[in-house]
Design a protein around this motif. Sequence first.
Motif, PDB file in Angstrom:
ATOM      1  N   GLU A  65       0.833  -1.207   0.000  1.00 40.53           N
ATOM      2  CA  GLU A  65       0.000   0.000   0.000  1.00 40.53           C
ATOM      3  C   GLU A  65       0.866   1.256   0.000  1.00 40.53           C
ATOM      4  N   ILE A  66       2.198   1.048   0.029  1.00 41.83           N
ATOM      5  CA  ILE A  66       3.084   2.222   0.051  1.00 41.83           C
ATOM      6  C   ILE A  66       3.359   2.688  -1.381  1.00 41.83           C
ATOM      7  N   PRO A  67       3.001   3.920  -1.709  1.00 43.70           N
ATOM      8  CA  PRO A  67       3.281   4.410  -3.063  1.00 43.70           C
ATOM      9  C   PRO A  67       4.790   4.415  -3.318  1.00 43.70           C
ATOM     10  N   GLY A  68       5.193   4.038  -4.526  1.00 45.27           N
ATOM     11  CA  GLY A  68       6.625   3.996  -4.839  1.00 45.27           C
ATOM     12  C   GLY A  68       7.250   2.662  -4.498  1.00 45.27           C
ATOM     13  N   THR A  69       6.432   1.606  -4.460  1.00 44.89           N
ATOM     14  CA  THR A  69       6.966   0.284  -4.119  1.00 44.89           C
ATOM     15  C   THR A  69       7.860  -0.262  -5.240  1.00 44.89           C
ATOM     16  N   THR A  70       7.364  -0.229  -6.454  1.00 42.79           N
ATOM     17  CA  THR A  70       8.160  -0.756  -7.575  1.00 42.79           C
ATOM     18  C   THR A  70       9.185   0.299  -7.960  1.00 42.79           C
ATOM     19  N   ARG A  71      10.457  -0.082  -7.876  1.00 42.26           N
ATOM     20  CA  ARG A  71      11.515   0.872  -8.197  1.00 42.26           C
ATOM     21  C   ARG A  71      12.085   0.599  -9.581  1.00 42.26           C
ATOM     22  N   LEU A 131       5.547  -5.570 -19.008  1.00 44.41           N
ATOM     23  CA  LEU A 131       6.485  -4.853 -18.163  1.00 44.41           C
ATOM     24  C   LEU A 131       5.729  -4.133 -17.051  1.00 44.41           C
ATOM     25  N   ASP A 132       6.174  -4.363 -15.829  1.00 44.14           N
ATOM     26  CA  ASP A 132       5.640  -3.594 -14.700  1.00 44.14           C
ATOM     27  C   ASP A 132       6.636  -2.470 -14.457  1.00 44.14           C
ATOM     28  N   THR A 133       6.143  -1.260 -14.316  1.00 43.74           N
ATOM     29  CA  THR A 133       7.058  -0.128 -14.194  1.00 43.74           C
ATOM     30  C   THR A 133       6.838   0.609 -12.877  1.00 43.74           C
ATOM     31  N   ALA A 134       7.785   1.486 -12.574  1.00 41.92           N
ATOM     32  CA  ALA A 134       7.668   2.302 -11.361  1.00 41.92           C
ATOM     33  C   ALA A 134       6.595   3.353 -11.573  1.00 41.92           C
ATOM     34  N   GLY A 135       5.837   3.636 -10.522  1.00 42.53           N
ATOM     35  CA  GLY A 135       4.770   4.636 -10.618  1.00 42.53           C
ATOM     36  C   GLY A 135       5.328   5.997 -11.013  1.00 42.53           C
ATOM     37  N   LEU A 136       4.600   6.681 -11.897  1.00 48.55           N
ATOM     38  CA  LEU A 136       5.105   7.942 -12.421  1.00 48.55           C
ATOM     39  C   LEU A 136       4.768   9.086 -11.473  1.00 48.55           C
ATOM     40  N   ARG A 137       5.785   9.716 -10.949  1.00 46.01           N
ATOM     41  CA  ARG A 137       5.598  10.938 -10.153  1.00 46.01           C
ATOM     42  C   ARG A 137       6.945  11.627  -9.987  1.00 46.01           C
ATOM     43  N   GLY A 151      11.507  13.030  -4.770  1.00 45.50           N
ATOM     44  CA  GLY A 151      12.753  13.564  -4.249  1.00 45.50           C
ATOM     45  C   GLY A 151      13.751  12.443  -3.977  1.00 45.50           C
ATOM     46  N   ASP A 152      13.239  11.206  -3.882  1.00 49.03           N
ATOM     47  CA  ASP A 152      14.095  10.064  -3.587  1.00 49.03           C
ATOM     48  C   ASP A 152      14.933   9.724  -4.822  1.00 49.03           C
ATOM     49  N   PRO A 153      16.271   9.768  -4.666  1.00 51.85           N
ATOM     50  CA  PRO A 153      17.108   9.580  -5.866  1.00 51.85           C
ATOM     51  C   PRO A 153      16.907   8.215  -6.539  1.00 51.85           C
ATOM     52  N   VAL A 154      16.680   7.156  -5.745  1.00 52.36           N
ATOM     53  CA  VAL A 154      16.512   5.828  -6.342  1.00 52.36           C
ATOM     54  C   VAL A 154      15.191   5.764  -7.108  1.00 52.36           C
ATOM     55  N   GLU A 155      14.158   6.305  -6.474  1.00 54.98           N
ATOM     56  CA  GLU A 155      12.853   6.296  -7.145  1.00 54.98           C
ATOM     57  C   GLU A 155      12.916   7.118  -8.434  1.00 54.98           C
ATOM     58  N   LYS A 156      13.672   8.209  -8.386  1.00 54.30           N
ATOM     59  CA  LYS A 156      13.813   9.087  -9.559  1.00 54.30           C
ATOM     60  C   LYS A 156      14.370   8.299 -10.751  1.00 54.30           C
ATOM     61  N   ILE A 157      15.400   7.491 -10.480  1.00 58.47           N
ATOM     62  CA  ILE A 157      15.996   6.681 -11.550  1.00 58.47           C
ATOM     63  C   ILE A 157      14.954   5.711 -12.106  1.00 58.47           C
ATOM     64  N   GLY A 158      14.192   5.105 -11.176  1.00 56.60           N
ATOM     65  CA  GLY A 158      13.142   4.169 -11.584  1.00 56.60           C
ATOM     66  C   GLY A 158      12.121   4.838 -12.488  1.00 56.60           C
ATOM     67  N   VAL A 159      11.722   6.049 -12.121  1.00 52.97           N
ATOM     68  CA  VAL A 159      10.717   6.770 -12.917  1.00 52.97           C
ATOM     69  C   VAL A 159      11.277   7.088 -14.301  1.00 52.97           C
ATOM     70  N   GLU A 160      12.554   7.474 -14.341  1.00 56.03           N
ATOM     71  CA  GLU A 160      13.174   7.755 -15.645  1.00 56.03           C
ATOM     72  C   GLU A 160      13.180   6.502 -16.521  1.00 56.03           C
ATOM     73  N   SER A 218      11.138   4.023 -16.317  1.00 56.73           N
ATOM     74  CA  SER A 218       9.758   3.763 -16.737  1.00 56.73           C
ATOM     75  C   SER A 218       9.438   4.565 -17.987  1.00 56.73           C
ATOM     76  N   ARG A 219       9.810   5.832 -17.961  1.00 62.60           N
ATOM     77  CA  ARG A 219       9.466   6.690 -19.099  1.00 62.60           C
ATOM     78  C   ARG A 219      10.131   6.184 -20.367  1.00 62.60           C
ATOM     79  N   ARG A 220      11.361   5.753 -20.239  1.00 62.17           N
ATOM     80  CA  ARG A 220      12.068   5.242 -21.425  1.00 62.17           C
ATOM     81  C   ARG A 220      11.386   3.982 -21.948  1.00 62.17           C
ATOM     82  N   LEU A 221      11.016   3.086 -21.027  1.00 61.75           N
ATOM     83  CA  LEU A 221      10.342   1.847 -21.427  1.00 61.75           C
ATOM     84  C   LEU A 221       9.017   2.142 -22.112  1.00 61.75           C
ATOM     85  N   LEU A 222       8.329   3.153 -21.584  1.00 62.77           N
ATOM     86  CA  LEU A 222       7.024   3.491 -22.154  1.00 62.77           C
ATOM     87  C   LEU A 222       7.167   3.977 -23.581  1.00 62.77           C
ATOM     88  N   GLU A 223       8.313   4.602 -23.876  1.00 61.93           N
ATOM     89  CA  GLU A 223       8.524   5.050 -25.251  1.00 61.93           C
ATOM     90  C   GLU A 223       8.700   3.870 -26.194  1.00 61.93           C
TER      91      GLU A 223
END
Length: 477
Positions: free
Chosen positions: A258-264, A281-287, A290-299, A301-306
């Motif tokens: 239930e914690i947002p940002g679980t998938t990194r 593909l399961d990706t990291a939630g888009l948002r 400020g968390d540097p690890v989550e930030k990398i995950g989100v980036e 995700s965006r690349r995979l989505l392309e």
Amino acid sequence: MGGSYGDENPIAAFATTPGKSALTLIRCSGKGAIELAAGIFSKPEKLLNAGGNTVVHGWIAAFDEKIDETLVSVFRAPKSYTGEDSLDISCHGGGAAGGGVMNALREAGFRDALPGEFTFRAFMNGKLDLTRSESVMELVSARTGKGRRHAVNRLSGALQDEINAIKKTLATVLSGAEMFLDYSEDEIGADPEEAAGRLPGKPLAEEALVRLKNLASSWRRERIYQEGIPAAIAGRPNAGKSSLFNLLLKEERSIVSEIPGTTRDWIEAWISIEGVPIRLLDTAGLRDSGDPVEKIGVERSRRLLEEAELVLYLIDGAEGLTGEDRVFLDDFEKAGGGNECTPPSRQILILWNKADLAPMPESLSLAAERPISVSAKTGKGIPELVRAIAGALANTADFTAFDNPQSAALGSVRQKNLVEAAVAALEEALYLADREEPLDLIAPLLREALNSLGEITGEISTADILEEMFSRFCVGK
Ligand SMILES: Nc1nc2c(ncn2[C@@H]2O[C@H](COP(=O)(O)OP(=O)(O)OP(=O)(O)O)[C@@H](O)[C@H]2O)c(=O)[nH]1
Ligand SMILES: [Mg+2]
């Protein structure tokens, strides 16, 4: 002992993956293979005198000990997969028995086979053409029943037959043109001026072009069976992406909390929808995080989505449609979601998740469509989702033509590039013919098209190309 493709030395390799199993199969082939194996066999005479396609029972014994009790299938040249004297040794399963037999074979003088070397030898000995050799690899890596059927189609020679038929047609056109070039002035007596540019057999060349173009377009579908369609689940953190991923996979693979940002980091798995393999593909939630690890995950995700050809976008029903959802969906549409004139390069299905908690508002409509209401918790709406995915895939490639197992289709990028080269040469030849250009400009183009087709089946090939191709096979094939 090292080796290279193209020698006839006896080779051996595991044909099955060593591990816990009832049996392990070791395959041996090459000049003197039966004699060498007899040297480490409990009943050498039986092996030496065995006819082709027979089975001999006995022990492999070496280093002063019995290693394993085996059944040895004997094949005699040229009636074997490779066309050489060959043996299939059935050992007991598990790593130790097979490993011991492999060591004994090495001691007896066999060297380890290179990847694809058995099939390489089959090709060199005229047992298989190149299209069929490639389909062997395709068959062992097929992931769905349909993928298997298509590989078997090529293994049975459907592609080889089609290429040969087109080659025959083009050869007729070429020889007609060459004959005209050689004799037009004197023997045939035609006026060279008048004959210029009249390509004899032009309708045949046109027919060949149509068939080649059909083959070229078949690759779009076939590639999907080999590589899968990349489909990504996207959405805001906590929307239920990992829950949906696990549900479609029927396996608790991705961590759900239930914690947002679980998938990194993204997770990939193969699923099959109506026989079409999908790389889900399961990706990291888009948002913005400020968390540097989550930030990398989100980036990531965006690349995979392309790269994804299909996006399943989840709206968190419990939260409702947010501004971030709208931004994503708008951006997606702008970035090539397609319009009335051009078909979309990537497709999107919008899902309203957690419908068990919050039903989708009556009036909600996005991108002129109503999202699909699902619950990744209860499974509600999943059959409708699967149908929608199948519908979206049908837009990506025409799968109907595909279900005809008789139709010839391409099985590799190599083949596709060569067919395209043949198409280009033939189109140029026909263009020149239309402009009534001299035949001596047209004939070399026809020859070029023919050569490309010869490379597909392997009549024309260089050692480099063959080595490159077969080295991508697995060992033991
Ligand atoms: N009631 C209900 N809860 C759901 C549903 N889908 C997911 N959940 C819950 O929502 C929470 C988040 O689910 P996840 O699947 O981890 O969400 P996610 O989108 O992968 O989240 P991130 O990895 O953080 O981006 C978990 O507590 C799930 O049990 C649903 O359809 N109904
Ligand atoms: Mg997740």
